[in-house]
Design an enzyme around this catalytic site. Structure first.
Site, PDB file in Angstrom:
ATOM      1  N   GLU A  15       0.970  -1.337   0.202  1.00  0.00           N
ATOM      2  CA  GLU A  15       0.099   0.027  -0.018  1.00  0.00           C
ATOM      3  C   GLU A  15       1.093   1.227  -0.118  1.00  0.00           C
ATOM      4  O   GLU A  15       1.943   1.285   0.624  1.00  0.00           O
ATOM      5  CB  GLU A  15      -0.624  -0.181   1.256  1.00  0.00           C
ATOM      6  N   ASP A  16       0.345   2.354  -0.542  1.00  0.00           N
ATOM      7  CA  ASP A  16       0.943   3.712  -0.389  1.00  0.00           C
ATOM      8  C   ASP A  16       0.950   4.191   0.760  1.00  0.00           C
ATOM      9  O   ASP A  16       2.090   4.693   1.580  1.00  0.00           O
ATOM     10  CB  ASP A  16       0.469   4.503  -1.788  1.00  0.00           C
ATOM     11  N   ASP A  35      -4.570   5.642   5.926  1.00  0.00           N
ATOM     12  CA  ASP A  35      -4.899   6.825   6.642  1.00  0.00           C
ATOM     13  C   ASP A  35      -5.918   6.479   7.370  1.00  0.00           C
ATOM     14  O   ASP A  35      -5.753   6.226   8.829  1.00  0.00           O
ATOM     15  CB  ASP A  35      -5.218   7.754   5.557  1.00  0.00           C
ATOM     16  N   PHE A  42      -1.786  15.985   4.464  1.00  0.00           N
ATOM     17  CA  PHE A  42      -1.999  15.448   3.180  1.00  0.00           C
ATOM     18  C   PHE A  42      -0.751  15.316   2.678  1.00  0.00           C
ATOM     19  O   PHE A  42      -0.328  16.424   2.191  1.00  0.00           O
ATOM     20  CB  PHE A  42      -3.311  16.095   2.359  1.00  0.00           C
ATOM     21  N   ARG A  91       2.041  12.523  -8.743  1.00  0.00           N
ATOM     22  CA  ARG A  91       2.600  11.229  -8.737  1.00  0.00           C
ATOM     23  C   ARG A  91       3.923  11.016  -8.946  1.00  0.00           C
ATOM     24  O   ARG A  91       4.734  10.174  -8.447  1.00  0.00           O
ATOM     25  CB  ARG A  91       1.650  10.157  -9.669  1.00  0.00           C
TER      26      ARG A  91
HETATM   27  P1  IMP Z   1      -7.882   5.406   3.811  1.00  0.00           P
HETATM   28  O1  IMP Z   1      -8.907   4.268   3.437  1.00  0.00           O
HETATM   29  O2  IMP Z   1      -8.292   6.401   4.475  1.00  0.00           O
HETATM   30  O3  IMP Z   1      -6.953   4.532   4.845  1.00  0.00           O
HETATM   31  O4  IMP Z   1      -6.949   5.903   2.503  1.00  0.00           O
HETATM   32  C1  IMP Z   1      -6.303   4.997   1.995  1.00  0.00           C
HETATM   33  C2  IMP Z   1      -5.997   5.455   0.529  1.00  0.00           C
HETATM   34  O5  IMP Z   1      -6.507   6.847   0.526  1.00  0.00           O
HETATM   35  C3  IMP Z   1      -4.704   5.777   0.075  1.00  0.00           C
HETATM   36  O6  IMP Z   1      -4.267   4.416  -0.430  1.00  0.00           O
HETATM   37  C4  IMP Z   1      -4.422   6.715  -0.785  1.00  0.00           C
HETATM   38  O7  IMP Z   1      -4.888   6.471  -2.339  1.00  0.00           O
HETATM   39  C5  IMP Z   1      -5.420   7.809  -0.395  1.00  0.00           C
HETATM   40  N1  IMP Z   1      -4.982   8.834   0.645  1.00  0.00           N
HETATM   41  C6  IMP Z   1      -5.152   8.970   1.954  1.00  0.00           C
HETATM   42  N2  IMP Z   1      -4.237   9.450   2.671  1.00  0.00           N
HETATM   43  C7  IMP Z   1      -3.576  10.358   1.439  1.00  0.00           C
HETATM   44  C8  IMP Z   1      -2.464  11.486   1.301  1.00  0.00           C
HETATM   45  O8  IMP Z   1      -2.181  12.015   2.470  1.00  0.00           O
HETATM   46  N3  IMP Z   1      -2.140  11.513   0.123  1.00  0.00           N
HETATM   47  C9  IMP Z   1      -2.565  11.147  -1.041  1.00  0.00           C
HETATM   48  N4  IMP Z   1      -3.454  10.131  -0.927  1.00  0.00           N
HETATM   49  C10 IMP Z   1      -3.910   9.859   0.310  1.00  0.00           C
END
Ligand code: IMP
Length: 177
Positions: free
Chosen positions: A99-100, A103, A152, A165
């Site tokens: 995963e990247d 959050d 962010f 990206r």
């Molecule tokens: P989550 O479901 O809130 O954990 O978010 C996961 C996905 O949201 C990641 O795989 C990213 O694609 C996107 N995301 C969450 N936070 C960021 C950020 O700070 N920058 C860019 N993309 C984010």
């Protein structure tokens, strides 16, 4: 309103590359004598995935799981859609998800439920970034590149409205006023 990129990197390229070597060493140790299916979560993990798997020494196959993103929002909607599925069954295999960023954890929770239902022998997660302060789902991340605050971030695969990206480092968007 468009948000501008902060001129100072949050995590410079050299720190990312050093950390990748450390994580790869740990993965090589943990998976010694085994093979794995490395799953790249698209789109945000593609650069991290490419850099990291080049240092993994156990036999691996690559799979790609495409998920819908936030669009132009910077907060999660909690709704996740599969846009591209794996090409092979993972039953009985060791699966490592790349995963990247984690959050809220809602996306990872969805990924883990989806993959667990396919009965892999093992299922672990490697995430470049982790925002512990924002976690809303009970997910475990086995390998973490960097823990960051609630900001962010963009670059090194991560986007804001599909931009940034290609940056070689992790940058931060200036806050909205
Ligand atoms: P989550 O479901 O809130 O954990 O978010 C996961 C996905 O949201 C990641 O795989 C990213 O694609 C996107 N995301 C969450 N936070 C960021 C950020 O700070 N920058 C860019 N993309 C984010």
């Amino acid at each position: 309103m468009e948000r501008a990129l902060d001129s100072k990197p949050l995590i410079p390229e050299s720190r990312i590359q050093t950390r990748i070597l450390e994580i790869a060493a740990q993965i090589n140790q943990d998976y010694r004598g085994q093979d794995m299916v490395a799953v790249c979560i698209l789109k945000g993990s593609f650069i991290f995935f490419c850099d990291l798997i080049r240092h993994i020494e156990v036999p691996l196959t690559c799979e790609f799981l495409g998920l819908s993103s936030y669009g132009k929002q910077t907060v999660t909607s909690g709704e996740v859609k599969v846009t591209l599925d794996l090409t092979e069954p993972i039953e009985g295999k060791n699966v490592l998800v790349f995963e990247d960023i984690v959050d809220s954890g809602l996306t990872l929770d969805f990924i883990l439920k989806t993959l667990r239902a396919r009965r892999p022998a093992s299922l672990r997660v490697c995430s470049l970034l982790f925002k512990p302060g924002r976690l809303r789902a009970p997910v475990d991340v086995d390998y973490i590149g960097f823990r960051i605050g609630d900001e962010f971030v963009v670059g090194y695969g991560l986007d804001y409205a599909e931009k940034y990206r290609g940056l070689p480092y992790i940058g931060q968007l200036q806050s909205e006023h």
